[in-house]
Design a protein around this motif. Structure first.
Motif, PDB file in Angstrom:
ATOM      1  N   PHE A 241       0.820  -1.217   0.000  1.00  0.00           N
ATOM      2  CA  PHE A 241       0.000   0.000   0.000  1.00  0.00           C
ATOM      3  C   PHE A 241       0.849   1.261   0.000  1.00  0.00           C
ATOM      4  O   PHE A 241       0.596   2.188  -0.769  1.00  0.00           O
ATOM      5  N   HIS A 242       1.853   1.320   0.850  1.00  0.00           N
ATOM      6  CA  HIS A 242       2.630   2.550   0.973  1.00  0.00           C
ATOM      7  C   HIS A 242       3.379   2.915  -0.314  1.00  0.00           C
ATOM      8  O   HIS A 242       3.361   4.090  -0.707  1.00  0.00           O
ATOM      9  N   PRO A 243       3.966   1.963  -1.025  1.00  0.00           N
ATOM     10  CA  PRO A 243       4.547   2.330  -2.326  1.00  0.00           C
ATOM     11  C   PRO A 243       3.475   2.817  -3.317  1.00  0.00           C
ATOM     12  O   PRO A 243       3.717   3.755  -4.080  1.00  0.00           O
ATOM     13  N   ALA A 244       2.290   2.198  -3.286  1.00  0.00           N
ATOM     14  CA  ALA A 244       1.223   2.611  -4.193  1.00  0.00           C
ATOM     15  C   ALA A 244       0.789   4.049  -3.907  1.00  0.00           C
ATOM     16  O   ALA A 244       0.474   4.803  -4.832  1.00  0.00           O
TER      17      ALA A 244
ATOM     18  N   ASN B  23       4.170  -1.395  -8.560  1.00  0.00           N
ATOM     19  CA  ASN B  23       4.828  -2.681  -8.812  1.00  0.00           C
ATOM     20  C   ASN B  23       4.599  -3.675  -7.683  1.00  0.00           C
ATOM     21  O   ASN B  23       4.348  -4.856  -7.939  1.00  0.00           O
ATOM     22  N   ALA B  24       4.676  -3.232  -6.439  1.00  0.00           N
ATOM     23  CA  ALA B  24       4.533  -4.148  -5.303  1.00  0.00           C
ATOM     24  C   ALA B  24       3.157  -4.807  -5.288  1.00  0.00           C
ATOM     25  O   ALA B  24       3.054  -6.025  -5.133  1.00  0.00           O
ATOM     26  N   ILE B  25       2.100  -4.022  -5.457  1.00  0.00           N
ATOM     27  CA  ILE B  25       0.764  -4.615  -5.423  1.00  0.00           C
ATOM     28  C   ILE B  25       0.524  -5.450  -6.683  1.00  0.00           C
ATOM     29  O   ILE B  25      -0.111  -6.504  -6.615  1.00  0.00           O
TER      30      ILE B  25
ATOM     31  N   SER C 233       2.100  -8.729  -5.980  1.00  0.00           N
ATOM     32  CA  SER C 233       1.703  -9.443  -4.758  1.00  0.00           C
ATOM     33  C   SER C 233       0.203  -9.556  -4.532  1.00  0.00           C
ATOM     34  O   SER C 233      -0.219 -10.071  -3.500  1.00  0.00           O
ATOM     35  N   SER C 234      -0.605  -9.103  -5.470  1.00  0.00           N
ATOM     36  CA  SER C 234      -2.052  -9.085  -5.227  1.00  0.00           C
ATOM     37  C   SER C 234      -2.625 -10.489  -5.021  1.00  0.00           C
ATOM     38  O   SER C 234      -3.516 -10.673  -4.179  1.00  0.00           O
ATOM     39  N   GLU C 235      -2.117 -11.473  -5.739  1.00  0.00           N
ATOM     40  CA  GLU C 235      -2.624 -12.842  -5.567  1.00  0.00           C
ATOM     41  C   GLU C 235      -2.253 -13.382  -4.183  1.00  0.00           C
ATOM     42  O   GLU C 235      -3.058 -14.058  -3.540  1.00  0.00           O
ATOM     43  N   ASN C 236      -1.042 -13.083  -3.732  1.00  0.00           N
ATOM     44  CA  ASN C 236      -0.614 -13.519  -2.409  1.00  0.00           C
ATOM     45  C   ASN C 236      -1.442 -12.830  -1.319  1.00  0.00           C
ATOM     46  O   ASN C 236      -1.757 -13.433  -0.297  1.00  0.00           O
ATOM     47  N   LEU C 237      -1.812 -11.576  -1.548  1.00  0.00           N
ATOM     48  CA  LEU C 237      -2.654 -10.866  -0.579  1.00  0.00           C
ATOM     49  C   LEU C 237      -4.015 -11.555  -0.457  1.00  0.00           C
ATOM     50  O   LEU C 237      -4.555 -11.670   0.645  1.00  0.00           O
TER      51      LEU C 237
ATOM     52  N   LYS D 169     -10.055  -9.277  -3.029  1.00  0.00           N
ATOM     53  CA  LYS D 169     -10.288  -9.890  -4.337  1.00  0.00           C
ATOM     54  C   LYS D 169     -10.557  -8.837  -5.408  1.00  0.00           C
ATOM     55  O   LYS D 169     -10.125  -8.995  -6.556  1.00  0.00           O
ATOM     56  N   VAL D 170     -11.247  -7.761  -5.037  1.00  0.00           N
ATOM     57  CA  VAL D 170     -11.507  -6.679  -5.992  1.00  0.00           C
ATOM     58  C   VAL D 170     -10.182  -6.078  -6.464  1.00  0.00           C
ATOM     59  O   VAL D 170      -9.971  -5.875  -7.667  1.00  0.00           O
ATOM     60  N   VAL D 171      -9.288  -5.801  -5.505  1.00  0.00           N
ATOM     61  CA  VAL D 171      -7.982  -5.243  -5.871  1.00  0.00           C
ATOM     62  C   VAL D 171      -7.243  -6.216  -6.791  1.00  0.00           C
ATOM     63  O   VAL D 171      -6.708  -5.824  -7.836  1.00  0.00           O
ATOM     64  N   ASN D 172      -7.226  -7.480  -6.441  1.00  0.00           N
ATOM     65  CA  ASN D 172      -6.549  -8.481  -7.270  1.00  0.00           C
ATOM     66  C   ASN D 172      -7.174  -8.555  -8.669  1.00  0.00           C
ATOM     67  O   ASN D 172      -6.453  -8.630  -9.663  1.00  0.00           O
TER      68      ASN D 172
END
Length: 130
Positions: free
Chosen positions: A42-45, A51-53, A56-60, A93-96
């Motif tokens: 979140f903080h990089p976004a 790039n981080a999200i 990593s969205s599937e792992n979240l 799931k929405v974010v992913n």
């Protein structure tokens, strides 16, 4: 001077929420794992780096699915927590889904901010606040 006082008040509120989130995540390993990845993405976004999200969205989502009131410490439970955890899972799931569809960064950020707000709602609920 008024601006400085407002900034200090905001900083204090942030510090209190951070300490509260830490105490809850210290007690609940699954929430700790979720919060750790949420923070790292979140903080990089917030600063425009998605790039981080995106990586990593599937792992979240996997970490969100691991959240269960059955594994939650008894002293954190209350009547609204189950419902709010379901909202957190759905919003994760929405974010992913947005990431997977390669939605515009602005759209991802709006959904991610909603997700972040739901996380803080869980922190408040666990503290017994309305």
């Amino acid at each position: 001077m008024k601006l400085i006082k407002s900034f200090l008040a905001l900083a204090l509120l942030f510090a209190i929420n951070t300490v509260s989130a830490q105490s809850i995540t210290d007690k609940w390993k699954q929430m700790h794992d979720y919060h750790e990845l949420l923070s790292k993405t979140f903080h990089p976004a917030e600063e425009g780096n998605f790039n981080a999200i995106k990586n990593s969205s599937e792992n979240l989502v996997v970490l969100a699915e691991a959240l269960d009131v059955k594994t939650m410490p008894q002293d954190l439970r209350n009547s609204k927590i189950d419902e709010t955890i379901a909202v957190l899972k759905k919003q994760t799931k929405v974010v992913n889904d947005l990431v997977q569809r390669k939605a515009p960064d602005a759209e991802i950020m709006r959904a991610f901010e909603n997700l972040h707000d739901v996380f803080h709602r869980i922190v408040e609920i666990c503290q017994g606040k309305k």
